[in-house]
Write a protein that holds these residues in place. Structure first.
Motif, PDB file in Angstrom:
ATOM      1  N   MET B   1      10.957  -9.972  -5.292  1.00 32.81           N
ATOM      2  CA  MET B   1       9.738  -9.344  -5.770  1.00 32.81           C
ATOM      3  C   MET B   1       9.375  -8.164  -4.886  1.00 32.81           C
ATOM      4  N   LYS B   2       8.942  -7.099  -5.523  1.00 27.90           N
ATOM      5  CA  LYS B   2       8.538  -5.918  -4.778  1.00 27.90           C
ATOM      6  C   LYS B   2       7.023  -5.970  -4.630  1.00 27.90           C
ATOM      7  N   TYR B   3       6.546  -5.711  -3.434  1.00 26.50           N
ATOM      8  CA  TYR B   3       5.111  -5.758  -3.210  1.00 26.50           C
ATOM      9  C   TYR B   3       4.515  -4.359  -3.192  1.00 26.50           C
ATOM     10  N   TYR B   4       3.439  -4.238  -3.924  1.00 28.74           N
ATOM     11  CA  TYR B   4       2.746  -2.957  -3.937  1.00 28.74           C
ATOM     12  C   TYR B   4       1.978  -2.809  -2.629  1.00 28.74           C
ATOM     13  N   HIS B   5       2.022  -1.629  -2.065  1.00 32.39           N
ATOM     14  CA  HIS B   5       1.203  -1.380  -0.882  1.00 32.39           C
ATOM     15  C   HIS B   5       0.441  -0.075  -1.039  1.00 32.39           C
ATOM     16  N   SER B   6      -0.640  -0.021  -0.262  1.00 35.63           N
ATOM     17  CA  SER B   6      -1.565   1.078  -0.480  1.00 35.63           C
ATOM     18  C   SER B   6      -1.220   2.300   0.350  1.00 35.63           C
ATOM     19  N   HIS B   7      -0.019   2.318   0.912  1.00 35.22           N
ATOM     20  CA  HIS B   7       0.334   3.500   1.694  1.00 35.22           C
ATOM     21  C   HIS B   7       1.798   3.848   1.478  1.00 35.22           C
ATOM     22  N   VAL B   8       2.122   5.107   1.726  1.00 34.40           N
ATOM     23  CA  VAL B   8       3.528   5.504   1.756  1.00 34.40           C
ATOM     24  C   VAL B   8       3.861   5.930   3.174  1.00 34.40           C
ATOM     25  N   ILE B   9       5.140   5.829   3.509  1.00 25.90           N
ATOM     26  CA  ILE B   9       5.568   6.262   4.835  1.00 25.90           C
ATOM     27  C   ILE B   9       6.165   7.657   4.707  1.00 25.90           C
ATOM     28  N   ILE B  10       5.733   8.549   5.572  1.00 27.89           N
ATOM     29  CA  ILE B  10       6.313   9.891   5.587  1.00 27.89           C
ATOM     30  C   ILE B  10       7.135  10.001   6.871  1.00 27.89           C
ATOM     31  N   PRO B  11       8.421   9.647   6.800  1.00 24.66           N
ATOM     32  CA  PRO B  11       9.214   9.518   8.028  1.00 24.66           C
ATOM     33  C   PRO B  11       9.323  10.820   8.818  1.00 24.66           C
ATOM     34  N   GLU B  12       9.279  11.967   8.132  1.00 27.68           N
ATOM     35  CA  GLU B  12       9.437  13.235   8.855  1.00 27.68           C
ATOM     36  C   GLU B  12       8.334  13.452   9.881  1.00 27.68           C
ATOM     37  N   LYS B  13       7.190  12.859   9.635  1.00 31.16           N
ATOM     38  CA  LYS B  13       6.066  13.074  10.547  1.00 31.16           C
ATOM     39  C   LYS B  13       6.180  12.225  11.810  1.00 31.16           C
ATOM     40  N   CYS B  14       7.049  11.227  11.765  1.00 28.19           N
ATOM     41  CA  CYS B  14       7.088  10.242  12.853  1.00 28.19           C
ATOM     42  C   CYS B  14       7.559  10.872  14.156  1.00 28.19           C
ATOM     43  N   ALA B  15       6.773  10.674  15.209  1.00 28.82           N
ATOM     44  CA  ALA B  15       7.152  11.192  16.521  1.00 28.82           C
ATOM     45  C   ALA B  15       7.684  10.076  17.405  1.00 28.82           C
ATOM     46  N   GLY B  16       7.870   8.905  16.834  1.00 27.06           N
ATOM     47  CA  GLY B  16       8.459   7.793  17.566  1.00 27.06           C
ATOM     48  C   GLY B  16       7.582   7.250  18.681  1.00 27.06           C
ATOM     49  N   ARG B  17       6.275   7.238  18.483  1.00 29.23           N
ATOM     50  CA  ARG B  17       5.384   6.743  19.541  1.00 29.23           C
ATOM     51  C   ARG B  17       5.317   5.226  19.617  1.00 29.23           C
ATOM     52  N   LEU B  18       5.820   4.556  18.579  1.00 33.76           N
ATOM     53  CA  LEU B  18       5.891   3.091  18.559  1.00 33.76           C
ATOM     54  C   LEU B  18       4.540   2.399  18.495  1.00 33.76           C
ATOM     55  N   LYS B  19       3.478   3.179  18.253  1.00 36.51           N
ATOM     56  CA  LYS B  19       2.146   2.570  18.251  1.00 36.51           C
ATOM     57  C   LYS B  19       1.994   1.575  17.099  1.00 36.51           C
ATOM     58  N   CYS B  20       2.496   1.977  15.929  1.00 35.86           N
ATOM     59  CA  CYS B  20       2.334   1.133  14.742  1.00 35.86           C
ATOM     60  C   CYS B  20       3.083  -0.177  14.898  1.00 35.86           C
ATOM     61  N   ILE B  21       4.263  -0.088  15.515  1.00 35.99           N
ATOM     62  CA  ILE B  21       5.100  -1.265  15.648  1.00 35.99           C
ATOM     63  C   ILE B  21       4.371  -2.355  16.424  1.00 35.99           C
ATOM     64  N   LYS B  22       3.691  -1.894  17.485  1.00 37.46           N
ATOM     65  CA  LYS B  22       2.952  -2.844  18.314  1.00 37.46           C
ATOM     66  C   LYS B  22       1.663  -3.300  17.633  1.00 37.46           C
ATOM     67  N   ALA B  23       1.087  -2.410  16.841  1.00 39.78           N
ATOM     68  CA  ALA B  23      -0.221  -2.733  16.262  1.00 39.78           C
ATOM     69  C   ALA B  23      -0.109  -3.700  15.086  1.00 39.78           C
ATOM     70  N   CYS B  24       1.026  -3.716  14.427  1.00 35.37           N
ATOM     71  CA  CYS B  24       1.147  -4.506  13.209  1.00 35.37           C
ATOM     72  C   CYS B  24       1.020  -6.006  13.507  1.00 35.37           C
ATOM     73  N   PRO B  25       0.022  -6.673  12.941  1.00 36.49           N
ATOM     74  CA  PRO B  25      -0.211  -8.075  13.284  1.00 36.49           C
ATOM     75  C   PRO B  25       0.864  -9.018  12.728  1.00 36.49           C
ATOM     76  N   THR B  26       1.536  -8.599  11.666  1.00 37.65           N
ATOM     77  CA  THR B  26       2.566  -9.493  11.127  1.00 37.65           C
ATOM     78  C   THR B  26       3.971  -9.014  11.504  1.00 37.65           C
ATOM     79  N   ARG B  27       4.033  -8.047  12.393  1.00 38.87           N
ATOM     80  CA  ARG B  27       5.311  -7.516  12.881  1.00 38.87           C
ATOM     81  C   ARG B  27       6.230  -7.093  11.743  1.00 38.87           C
ATOM     82  N   ALA B  28       5.696  -6.258  10.898  1.00 41.92           N
ATOM     83  CA  ALA B  28       6.457  -5.849   9.719  1.00 41.92           C
ATOM     84  C   ALA B  28       7.176  -4.521   9.921  1.00 41.92           C
ATOM     85  N   ILE B  29       6.813  -3.771  10.971  1.00 43.97           N
ATOM     86  CA  ILE B  29       7.350  -2.406  11.094  1.00 43.97           C
ATOM     87  C   ILE B  29       8.468  -2.319  12.130  1.00 43.97           C
ATOM     88  N   ARG B  30       9.480  -1.512  11.841  1.00 36.03           N
ATOM     89  CA  ARG B  30      10.564  -1.251  12.791  1.00 36.03           C
ATOM     90  C   ARG B  30      10.858   0.242  12.824  1.00 36.03           C
TER      91      ARG B  30
END
Lengths: 180, 419, 109, 273
Positions: B1-30
């Motif tokens: 099943m595909k889950y709808y989410h309210s955001h899109v990821i724009i990878p080109e903008k990523c500066a690799g700060r890793l902030k989101c990875i640490k902030a995600c409470p369910t550890r969903a981001i890599r």
């Protein structure tokens, strides 16, 4: 023996193991493949003029040249990125048509690939492909079948091709197999 | 099943700060090989990543006002939080008028339904339901957190529908009838403090289909209605004084419900970490004597939602002032609400179903094998949780490796020791 | 030595239709490039690789038979392809190392 | 290790048989290897290789060394004259792996090692598969008595593990409740305890062994409402006398043994359907 009159007995020389690296530039979305010799494949992204190359895939492979044991003729095969066996996945593809025709007389079709982006320096000449074909058929001494090598230019639409290049994918993977 | 989410990821903008990875409470981001990715089945739409990323890699997907042109009649349903974005000297009527000025045909506020709903819930709690505590179904992110991380608490999620949904249903039915048009021609648009609400509209976990047709963030609407309101200040007399606005009870801010429900048996929690602690306790059956739990994953409740404009402390102050001014609604008919309650009017109709977890995708034997591999890998990792491999912790990295989704050589400490 | 004889002696499992061939030696490697450069026609090839590429490489050199060791499961697609191109695929629950010593016992050098 | 020696091959013997060169681990030639694993596919090495083995490979890459280290191998034989580079050597030296290189190919290398006298265990996937039914993952934890602040930590940890394995939520709930009760008992009445969790595809098994005053009359303690908690503990909400009966109610099998002034051991079992 003179080169012109020799019937050639080919042998693999200058075998170098290394990596075939597929890179992608996220600015222009161009894909490039190259051979990288040495113990470590390149891992970092790098800038080259306008391009910003990111490594997409690295697979182990070898590059080699052919030489004739009798006359000493050397055929460098720098342009060869890999061989692929046609598995007949796209009925619209001319290679597939060729394959089906040849199969009756037990001739298996392989496709020789050059590097991307395509230009003269990166593609194998028809002559070299013929020599490559000769070499592998000479090695298949006891065989009741033969092989035929064609250029990748023959493939109609590469995006529809599901065959895989013969190379060592996953060799470097340290992850345990996903399914048993 | 595909889950709808309210955001899109724009990878080109990523500066690799890793902030989101640490902030995600369910550890969903890599961050794998320089590209940000996430496991959509783990994402609960809490918005933590949107909040921490300075580069705005995570862009909320919101409806555009023009998307609603297909409706013949457009009803705005503002979240209670919208009113707290303004100083209490601005009358809610002015806000409603401003919404009409920018193109809505009607505005329906959710406070009456909220009050009815709380009355119905307190009635329900008196019947002593078997499974306790009941967990409020208001915050969509909370529901998803329970689906993903606490599947054994699914039955505790309140089967009452949310006030915004019931309001939308009533408003659409009312206007369709009044105007004599098909209900599909009437659009209900929620003005939301957070992206999670959008997900609960586009892909409800609670039911088949939402009554709401779209959502606009408070931030976006604020810029449109503020100039309208500022103009109105000079001509207050246009305001309809017959309008019965009240700001008594409702969801969204902490502690509002406890005044109506039995405070001794009612618990309010805000912030995802705190919620997880309490949910853990419930799992151990440690939490006794609590009947109802009201929880919001945003740090201050809905006034801390990421689409809010105003500082949450000021919003809180505004809320208190609004409450003083517009207090409780006395006008509702208890007998009528009780009747509706017994007719199951306020209920969702079914329990929220759990999401299949990642581990359940394979049989237990394989899963245990992976667990053994994970432990084998984990003991050899540096346990510094540096995040440079792109996983938030060494443990998640070991897990990813065992699942065949990451490679050990991604660990910088292995690279260092081999170069 | 004939392939059929080896299959019998080592109780190998046949995964494809088997054409009997003369076996000229043994080659162990999991690297396709190794097979391309160093294996001889008529060799039997011991490997733990099971993807379709194995068929392509075995066909290119005309390997007498591929023996998948470690009892690894071979995907259907690989077997299908092998049957089409008359490549013999056999399987053994033993590891490459164990099978190597059994092959010596059977008289293959 | 005497026992080891009976089922193993000395590294020096391998070196001799292969006429191999030692690249790293000169001092280790007197040691023994207990298994042989020949493969170039590193994922297989990691999955099926047994600790104490030697890896025979033609993959001359640092990944081979990392894999051998991860799988707890003693060392590597590189075949066909592959000379490992500085990176591999450095890694091997640091991690105590020995490295040999030989000019023979993989088949010949296997044949030569097989001809050395000695019994070695060889890991195979087939063996790994038959062992699958008994695939068990084991964890241990400790609880300190009177540490009310961290009470519940162990049951939370166990829950997290079980969730990531993916058991049915209902069974996890039962494990959580009974482990939490047992943990509270330890915190209230014992000095310390060791908790062991064994999880398999058949069952979940938890042993809580404490050192403490023990239970004099187990039958009495199993009665609902019986409690020896102090007034303060009750005031904090602990010790309603539901501990042991609750554990029994939530588990499929329960065994309790106790010695006064020594301690209590509670074993609980939950069947995975």
């Amino acid at each position: 023996m003179k080169e012109e009159t020799c019937s050639h007995t080919w042998e693999m020389v200058n075998v170098q193991s290394g990596y075939i690296v597929t890179e992608n530039c996220f600015r222009c979305n161009k894909t490039a493949t190259s051979f990288s010799a040495g113990e470590w494949p390149p891992m970092e992204e790098y800038r080259e003029g306008e391009h910003f190359w990111n490594i997409m895939e690295v697979a182990q492979t070898i590059r080699f040249d052919l030489t004739c044991k009798a006359c000493g003729k050397l055929v460098p095969l720098n342009e060869l990125a890999g061989l692929m066996m046609c598995t007949g996945c796209d009925p619209k593809c001319p290679v597939d048509t060729l394959m089906k025709e040849m199969e009756k007389s037990r001739i298996w079709v392989f496709v020789a690939f050059g590097f991307f982006p395509v230009d003269e320096r990166t593609q194998l000449s028809q002559e070299k492909i013929a020599i490559l074909e000769e070499y592998f058929n000479q090695r298949r001494k006891s065989s009741s079948s033969t092989i035929r090598i064609v250029s990748s230019e023959k493939i109609d639409d590469i995006s529809r091709c599901f065959a895989e290049m013969i190379r060592d994918v996953g060799m470097l993977s340290l992850t345990p197999p996903a399914t048993e | 099943m595909k889950y709808y989410h309210s955001h899109v990821i724009i990878p080109e903008k990523c500066a690799g700060r890793l902030k989101c990875i640490k902030a995600c409470p369910t550890r969903a981001i890599r961050l794998r090989h320089g590209t940000i990715t996430y496991y959509d089945d783990l994402c609960v739409d809490c918005g933590a990543c949107i909040n921490v990323c300075p580069e705005h890699v995570f862009a909320p997907i919101m409806d555009d006002f023009s998307d609603f042109e297909k409706f013949e009649f457009k009803i705005a349903i503002p979240s209670r939080t919208l009113y707290t974005q303004f100083n209490a000297s601005i009358h809610p009527n002015q806000i409603h008028q401003a919404l009409k000025n920018i193109g809505f045909d009607a505005v329906m506020d959710i406070s009456r339904v909220s009050q009815e709903l709380i009355f119905a819930i307190s009635e329900y709690l008196k019947t002593n339901p078997k499974e306790k505590p009941i967990i409020s179904s208001f915050c969509p992110s909370l529901i998803r957190l329970i689906q993903v991380n606490y599947p054994n608490l699914m039955e505790l999620i309140s089967t009452f529908d949310a006030s915004r949904e019931i309001t939308a249903k009533e408003a659409k039915q009312e206007y369709a009838e009044k105007l004599g048009i098909s209900i599909s021609k009437v659009g209900a648009i929620y003005i939301t403090p957070c992206p999670a609400m959008v997900v609960s509209i586009k892909q409800p976990a609670e039911k088949e289909k939402s009554w709401i047709d779209g959502a606009i963030g408070i931030k976006d609407i604020y810029n449109l209605i503020l100039p309208e309101i500022l103009q109105m200040n000079e001509q207050v007399e246009t305001i309809d004084t017959e309008f019965h606005f009240h700001y008594g009870t409702g969801w969204g801010e902490t502690g509002h419900l406890s005044r109506f429900l039995d405070a001794e048996r009612h618990l309010t929690i805000v912030g995802i970490e705190n919620i997880m602690n309490v949910l853990n306790d419930i799992e151990d059956s440690k939490l006794k004597n609590i009947d109802y739990i009201e929880a919001y994953t945003c740090p201050q409740g809905c006034i801390g939602g990421i689409f809010c404009v105003e500082n949450p402390y000021i919003s809180r102050h505004n809320a208190i002032m609004l409450e003083r001014k517009f207090g409780e609604l006395k006008l509702f008919d208890e007998a009528e609400v009780l009747k509706k309650y017994h007719e199951q009017y306020y209920f969702l109709g079914r329990h929220v179903l759990p999401r299949p977890t990642r581990a359940q995708a394979v049989d237990i034997g394989t899963s245990i094998k992976r667990m053994i591999q994970k432990e084998r890998i984990f003991v050899k990792l540096p346990k510094k949780d540096c995040g440079l491999c792109g996983a938030p912790t060494c443990e998640t990295f070991a897990q990813d490796c065992a699942r065949g989704e990451a490679e050990l050589s991604d660990c910088i400490f292995f690279k260092l020791s081999t170069h | 030595m004939k392939l059929k004889e080896i299959i019998e002696k080592l109780s190998l499992v046949t995964l494809t239709n088997v054409e009997d061939k003369e076996v000229s030696g043994v080659f162990i490697s999991d690297m396709l490039s190794d097979v391309m450069s160093s294996a001889e026609t008529g060799n039997i090839w011991l490997t733990v690789q099971t993807h379709k590429n194995v068929v392509s490489a075995a066909n290119l050199i005309d390997i007498a038979a591929v023996i998948v060791t470690n009892g690894k499961e071979v995907p259907e697609g690989t077997v299908e392809l092998a049957n089409r191109f008359h490549v013999n695929i056999l399987s053994s629950p033993l590891s490459s190392f164990q099978l190597a010593s059994k092959l010596v016992e059977a008289g293959l050098k | 290790m005497q026992e080891d020696r009976n089922h193993s091959i000395e590294i020096a013997k391998i070196k001799e048989a292969l006429q191999a060169d030692i690249i790293t681990g000169n001092s280790q030639t007197g040691q023994y290897v207990t298994g042989i694993y020949a493969s170039d596919l590193m994922s297989d090495v990691l999955a099926y290789g047994k600790s104490g083995s030697i890896l025979i490979t033609g993959l001359n890459s640092v990944q081979a060394a990392i894999s051998a280290y991860m799988a707890e191998f003693k060392g590597i034989v590189f075949i066909r004259s592959k000379i490992p580079d500085q990176d591999i050597r450095k890694f091997a030296e640091e991690k105590g792996l020995f490295i040999l290189t030989t000019d023979t190919d993989m088949y010949e290398t296997c044949v030569k090692i097989a001809s050395i006298e000695g019994e070695v265990s060889v890991s195979t996937a087939a063996a790994a598969l038959t062992k699958r039914a008994e695939n068990v993952t084991t964890y241990s934890f400790s609880i300190d008595g009177q540490d009310f602040a961290s009470a519940g930590m162990v049951s939370t940890q166990i829950k997290t593990i079980l969730k990531s394995i993916g058991y049915n939520p209902l069974i996890i709930r039962r494990v959580a409740i009974s482990t939490y009760e047992a943990e509270m008992n330890v915190v209230m009445h014992a000095k310390r305890a060791k908790v062991t969790l064994k999880a398999s595809d058949q069952e979940i098994y938890i042993i809580i062994a404490d050192e403490g005053k023990g239970i004099a009359d187990i039958e009495l303690a199993m009665q609902e409402g019986y409690s020896t908690a102090t007034e303060e503990q009750r005031a904090m909400g602990f010790g309603a006398g539901m501990g042991l009966p609750n554990i029994r109610r939530n588990s499929d099998k329960m065994n309790i043994e106790s010695k006064v002034n020594e301690g209590t051991t509670i074993e609980t079992m939950f069947f995975v359907k």
